[in-house]
Write a protein that holds these residues in place. Structure first.
Motif, PDB file in Angstrom:
ATOM      1  N   THR A  15     -34.882 -22.834  28.908  1.00  0.00           N
ATOM      2  CA  THR A  15     -34.498 -23.920  29.833  1.00  0.00           C
ATOM      3  C   THR A  15     -35.137 -23.751  31.208  1.00  0.00           C
ATOM      4  O   THR A  15     -34.917 -24.581  32.097  1.00  0.00           O
ATOM      5  CB  THR A  15     -32.967 -23.966  30.010  1.00  0.00           C
ATOM      6  OG1 THR A  15     -32.528 -22.683  30.482  1.00  0.00           O
ATOM      7  CG2 THR A  15     -32.250 -24.306  28.714  1.00  0.00           C
ATOM      8  N   VAL A  61     -26.618 -16.391  23.974  1.00  0.00           N
ATOM      9  CA  VAL A  61     -27.131 -15.287  23.147  1.00  0.00           C
ATOM     10  C   VAL A  61     -26.174 -14.100  23.079  1.00  0.00           C
ATOM     11  O   VAL A  61     -26.266 -13.276  22.168  1.00  0.00           O
ATOM     12  CB  VAL A  61     -28.520 -14.751  23.615  1.00  0.00           C
ATOM     13  CG1 VAL A  61     -29.649 -15.678  23.274  1.00  0.00           C
ATOM     14  CG2 VAL A  61     -28.515 -14.348  25.073  1.00  0.00           C
ATOM     15  N   GLY A  62     -25.265 -14.030  24.047  1.00  0.00           N
ATOM     16  CA  GLY A  62     -24.323 -12.910  24.060  1.00  0.00           C
ATOM     17  C   GLY A  62     -23.141 -13.123  23.119  1.00  0.00           C
ATOM     18  O   GLY A  62     -22.300 -12.230  22.963  1.00  0.00           O
ATOM     19  N   LYS A 157     -33.194  -3.165  31.008  1.00  0.00           N
ATOM     20  CA  LYS A 157     -34.616  -3.378  30.698  1.00  0.00           C
ATOM     21  C   LYS A 157     -35.251  -2.094  30.135  1.00  0.00           C
ATOM     22  O   LYS A 157     -36.209  -2.174  29.351  1.00  0.00           O
ATOM     23  CB  LYS A 157     -35.349  -3.894  31.933  1.00  0.00           C
ATOM     24  CG  LYS A 157     -34.917  -5.303  32.331  1.00  0.00           C
ATOM     25  CD  LYS A 157     -35.083  -6.304  31.176  1.00  0.00           C
ATOM     26  CE  LYS A 157     -34.723  -7.721  31.534  1.00  0.00           C
ATOM     27  NZ  LYS A 157     -34.907  -8.672  30.439  1.00  0.00           N
ATOM     28  N   ALA A 186     -41.907 -12.242  39.771  1.00  0.00           N
ATOM     29  CA  ALA A 186     -42.359 -13.557  39.309  1.00  0.00           C
ATOM     30  C   ALA A 186     -41.417 -14.630  39.828  1.00  0.00           C
ATOM     31  O   ALA A 186     -40.195 -14.457  39.795  1.00  0.00           O
ATOM     32  CB  ALA A 186     -42.374 -13.591  37.779  1.00  0.00           C
TER      33      ALA A 186
END
Ligand code: NDP
Ligand code: 8X3
Length: 254
Positions: A15, A61-62, A157, A186
């Motif tokens: 999204t 997703v969790g 991460k 980013a």
């Protein structure tokens, strides 16, 4: 791989940011895209832009059950998944560990770790049945280099990176490639999310500096996914043009 069906990429977190840019690039190159995220309105908008070969699926997703339901119910013309891009993720807060919010820590673990493993575990049987596939996980430089306030985000991460290498160890004899793609600074909605909607604070992070664009990461995902099968890119780290390393912080007790 069913060669009669178009190649399909399953992207979590499409999204916004990297995920959206990746969906657009693969679509431009003739791939089918399964685009996912929690914000259904944005998915519908993107699906309308991408056209027929795009399937929007809205879920968290969790949430283990939602992930399974979404993948179990894929229409047959969308189950030729050649690439899974586990991209959905977030950082929440930049406070030191002694001041951080435990709910934020839970949400980062639920999304960045559990979301990735739930999606991977449910997609893998489809890839194994197809005898081919590539899993590209979005890690971060924060998984390799510590910084103040990175605490749980960096920890999640680091998990992405090690999980990716371990996955590769499990899957090498099943024809499945795995890559941990580890970007630095980013400009996406990342900092707006990290600072809980404070756009001014978020924009300061990227002001007057050369940062990575979402399209740069989409290019990297596409390049990784289209390498010949005689190689596997284990890890790829990409920093911004104006980003490098700091000295250690040494406390002087004078
Ligand atoms: P964005 O905030 O722009 O995009 C994050 C995406 O993740 C959104 O599409 C969001 O969708 C989705 N997402 C977040 N939580 C959930 C959830 N619980 N369930 C489903 N989808 C979710 O950030 P980026 O594009 O920058 O981030 C993409 C990935 O890249 C993340 O894993 C991030 O950690 C990583 N990364 C980012 C860097 C940066 O500097 N920007 C650098 C290195 C790595 P929705 O809100 O609709 O659910
Ligand atoms: C996001 C990059 O450096 O803000 O993963 O942690 S950083």
């Amino acid at each position: 791989m069913n060669s009669k069906l178009p190649k399909t990429i399953f992207i979590t977190g499409a999204t916004s940011g990297f995920g959206m840019a990746t969906a657009k690039l693969f679509n431009k190159n003739g791939w089918q895209t399964i685009i996912t995220g929690r914000r259904a309105d944005r998915l519908e908008e993107l699906a309308a832009e991408l056209g027929n070969g795009s399937l929007p699926l809205s879920f968290d997703v969790g949430d283990r059950r939602s992930v399974k339901t979404a993948i179990d119910n894929l229409p047959p013309n969308f189950n030729n998944i050649c690439v899974l891009c586990n991209n959905a993720g977030l950082a929440l807060g930049l406070e030191g560990a002694d001041n951080a919010n435990l709910d934020d820590w839970d949400q980062m673990i639920d999304t960045n770790i559990k979301g990735m493993i739930y999606t991977t575990r449910n997609i893998l049987p489809l890839m194994i049945e197809n005898g081919e596939g590539h899993i590209i996980n979005l890690g971060s430089v924060a998984g390799s280099y510590p910084y103040p306030g990175g605490n749980v985000y960096g920890g999640t991460k680091a998990f992405v990176s090690q999980f990716s290498l371990n996955l590769r160890a499990d899957l090498v004899n099943k024809g499945i490639n795995v890559t941990s793609l580890e970007p630095g600074l980013a400009e996406t909605e990342f900092s707006i999310v990290r600072f809980k909607g404070d756009r001014d604070k978020a924009s300061q992070v990227y002001k007057d500096t050369k940062v990575i664009n979402p399209e740069d990461i989409a290019d990297a995902v596409y390049w990784i996914a289209t390498r010949p099968k005689n190689i596997n890119i284990n890890r790829m780290e990409i920093m911004a043009g104006d980003q490098a390393f700091n000295p250690f912080n040494v406390v002087k007790r004078t």
